[in-house]
Design a protein around this motif. Sequence first.
Motif, PDB file in Angstrom:
ATOM      1  N   SER A  75     -10.354  -0.324 -24.767  1.00  0.00           N
ATOM      2  CA  SER A  75     -10.588  -1.011 -23.494  1.00  0.00           C
ATOM      3  C   SER A  75      -9.391  -1.792 -22.991  1.00  0.00           C
ATOM      4  N   ALA A  76      -8.524  -2.239 -23.889  1.00  0.00           N
ATOM      5  CA  ALA A  76      -7.441  -3.116 -23.456  1.00  0.00           C
ATOM      6  C   ALA A  76      -6.173  -2.382 -23.063  1.00  0.00           C
ATOM      7  N   VAL A  77      -6.121  -1.054 -23.259  1.00  0.00           N
ATOM      8  CA  VAL A  77      -4.851  -0.361 -23.049  1.00  0.00           C
ATOM      9  C   VAL A  77      -4.869   0.580 -21.867  1.00  0.00           C
ATOM     10  N   ARG A  78      -5.966   0.720 -21.181  1.00  0.00           N
ATOM     11  CA  ARG A  78      -6.004   1.594 -20.018  1.00  0.00           C
ATOM     12  C   ARG A  78      -5.434   0.866 -18.818  1.00  0.00           C
ATOM     13  N   TYR A  79      -4.592   1.539 -18.069  1.00  0.00           N
ATOM     14  CA  TYR A  79      -4.047   0.912 -16.871  1.00  0.00           C
ATOM     15  C   TYR A  79      -3.647   1.991 -15.901  1.00  0.00           C
ATOM     16  N   ASP A  80      -3.553   1.582 -14.655  1.00  0.00           N
ATOM     17  CA  ASP A  80      -3.194   2.484 -13.571  1.00  0.00           C
ATOM     18  C   ASP A  80      -1.686   2.661 -13.555  1.00  0.00           C
ATOM     19  N   LYS A  81      -1.218   3.889 -13.741  1.00  0.00           N
ATOM     20  CA  LYS A  81       0.223   4.132 -13.818  1.00  0.00           C
ATOM     21  C   LYS A  81       0.912   3.946 -12.479  1.00  0.00           C
ATOM     22  N   GLU A  82       0.163   3.742 -11.418  1.00  0.00           N
ATOM     23  CA  GLU A  82       0.762   3.461 -10.112  1.00  0.00           C
ATOM     24  C   GLU A  82       0.592   1.999  -9.712  1.00  0.00           C
ATOM     25  N   GLY A  83      -0.032   1.210 -10.580  1.00  0.00           N
ATOM     26  CA  GLY A  83      -0.353  -0.159 -10.208  1.00  0.00           C
ATOM     27  C   GLY A  83       0.655  -1.170 -10.713  1.00  0.00           C
ATOM     28  N   ASP A  84       0.441  -2.450 -10.326  1.00  0.00           N
ATOM     29  CA  ASP A  84       1.350  -3.527 -10.707  1.00  0.00           C
ATOM     30  C   ASP A  84       1.441  -3.691 -12.217  1.00  0.00           C
ATOM     31  N   GLU A  85       0.307  -3.523 -12.913  1.00  0.00           N
ATOM     32  CA  GLU A  85       0.299  -3.738 -14.360  1.00  0.00           C
ATOM     33  C   GLU A  85       1.258  -2.780 -15.054  1.00  0.00           C
ATOM     34  N   HIS A  86       1.332  -1.552 -14.562  1.00  0.00           N
ATOM     35  CA  HIS A  86       2.251  -0.555 -15.123  1.00  0.00           C
ATOM     36  C   HIS A  86       3.694  -1.046 -15.005  1.00  0.00           C
ATOM     37  N   TYR A  87       4.073  -1.488 -13.819  1.00  0.00           N
ATOM     38  CA  TYR A  87       5.449  -1.914 -13.599  1.00  0.00           C
ATOM     39  C   TYR A  87       5.763  -3.211 -14.335  1.00  0.00           C
ATOM     40  N   ASP A  88       4.784  -4.094 -14.473  1.00  0.00           N
ATOM     41  CA  ASP A  88       4.991  -5.312 -15.255  1.00  0.00           C
ATOM     42  C   ASP A  88       5.248  -4.970 -16.719  1.00  0.00           C
ATOM     43  N   LEU A  89       4.487  -4.013 -17.246  1.00  0.00           N
ATOM     44  CA  LEU A  89       4.622  -3.636 -18.646  1.00  0.00           C
ATOM     45  C   LEU A  89       5.966  -2.960 -18.910  1.00  0.00           C
ATOM     46  N   ILE A  90       6.355  -2.064 -18.015  1.00  0.00           N
ATOM     47  CA  ILE A  90       7.646  -1.398 -18.147  1.00  0.00           C
ATOM     48  C   ILE A  90       8.780  -2.425 -18.059  1.00  0.00           C
ATOM     49  N   SER A  91       8.648  -3.367 -17.130  1.00  0.00           N
ATOM     50  CA  SER A  91       9.661  -4.401 -16.963  1.00  0.00           C
ATOM     51  C   SER A  91       9.789  -5.253 -18.223  1.00  0.00           C
ATOM     52  N   ALA A  92       8.657  -5.643 -18.786  1.00  0.00           N
ATOM     53  CA  ALA A  92       8.675  -6.453 -20.007  1.00  0.00           C
ATOM     54  C   ALA A  92       9.303  -5.681 -21.169  1.00  0.00           C
ATOM     55  N   PHE A  93       9.040  -4.387 -21.233  1.00  0.00           N
ATOM     56  CA  PHE A  93       9.604  -3.523 -22.281  1.00  0.00           C
ATOM     57  C   PHE A  93      11.129  -3.525 -22.211  1.00  0.00           C
ATOM     58  N   GLN A  94      11.675  -3.261 -21.024  1.00  0.00           N
ATOM     59  CA  GLN A  94      13.127  -3.181 -20.896  1.00  0.00           C
ATOM     60  C   GLN A  94      13.776  -4.556 -21.062  1.00  0.00           C
ATOM     61  N   LYS A  95      13.166  -5.590 -20.517  1.00  0.00           N
ATOM     62  CA  LYS A  95      13.766  -6.923 -20.611  1.00  0.00           C
ATOM     63  C   LYS A  95      13.738  -7.454 -22.045  1.00  0.00           C
TER      64      LYS A  95
END
Length: 421
Positions: A231-251
């Motif tokens: 339940s905690a890992v599903r997210y919309d790959k076009e949504g803000d949560e996706h870009y926040d997660l990718i951003s946190a990964f790279q930073k």
Amino acid sequence: MASPLADRIRPQTLDEIVGQRHLLAPGKALRRIIESGTIPNLVFYGPPGVGKTTLASIIARQTKKKLVKLNGTTASTADIREVVAGLDGLDAIHGVLLYLDEIQYFNKKQQQTLLEFLEDGSITLIASTTENPYFYVYNAILSRSTVFEFRSVEPEEVLRAVQRAFSVLEEEGETPLVIEDGVPEQIASACGGDVRKAMNAVELSVLSAEVTAEGTRRVLLENARELTQKSAVRYDKEGDEHYDLISAFQKSMRGSDPDAAVYYLARLLAAGDLPSVCRRLMVCACEDVGLAYPQIIPIVKAAVDAALQIGLPEARLPLADAVILVAISPKSNSAHDAIARASADVEAGKLGRIPRQLQNKHYDGEDNPNKGQFYRYPHDYPNHWVEQQYLPDIVAGTRYYEWGDNKTEQGFCGYWKKMKG
């Protein structure tokens, strides 16, 4: 047919809402607005299941306004006009509060339809969205509204709702519940801050519980884990949560934090987003490690190739190697800055003629009195270097590359200073 548990135990007052203390604690701006009884147009922005709909219902009840709910995925302009047509009814004597969920799915024309009714005060609008309203909501509506950001609910706050949900289900049922230690905490921590998901997990864990010989329902921790594991890992790959997660990964890789980097890697892989991981990993190796450890680029490329070849779940192993290596490697963005400066000059139109000695000349016309290319072949000179102009006249002497302060670049810097005298 019984309504879902999340609806049956929906909070009825501001103090019963779990989470959102930054908005609803005593003295906070939104709470003061609500308690004043004069409600402006509002936009609630945040992930699902964090109380946006619940709060809209409480506001309508406290202000005695007629609550009308529409959803941007299904509502039309005609639905909005129908809401306005009911303004004269006895149930709307204190006004109408229109709760428009998922407003981002309304197109510009539909959103413009709302404006005339917002202008004359016919309706009070509370719009909600899971996407950044400054990208998806029409500017004219934003200028007439106040935006409040809702946050994912912390596990300790969700736990309150989970414990209450188990109590309600036990009161409603005819069979006592025996809840194994750790079940409420498992549900509260695994719902990803979504209270609605937590309520659904509570209901399912009770429905799937075995009835014991003693006449009780035993809710097991293993069963709760099975119901909540994704339940905690599903997210919309076009949504803000996706870009926040990718951003946190790279930073996190750029910031040399291997623990955070591998954590965000795990979240991305749990969501099955292998392409984004590989792309950002390669970018970070080139942009953020770069010339401080240039050998990392083929190493990371090999790890990415291996991951794409073997696929998930095994792909996590070469990717973890590469992510941790990028995080702990020395950093330099000197190449990034150099190409950025050069690109800025090119885009500014500094496109001077290439120096004659660098042109691909094989002959000169009879009209050229100074025949010859005059290129100096560096390998014919000591230290394989000779001074000559390489940049066009318009940018001659410009420094695009500045030596990084890491061991590798400083080693090359010292070498070339010595070789060039």
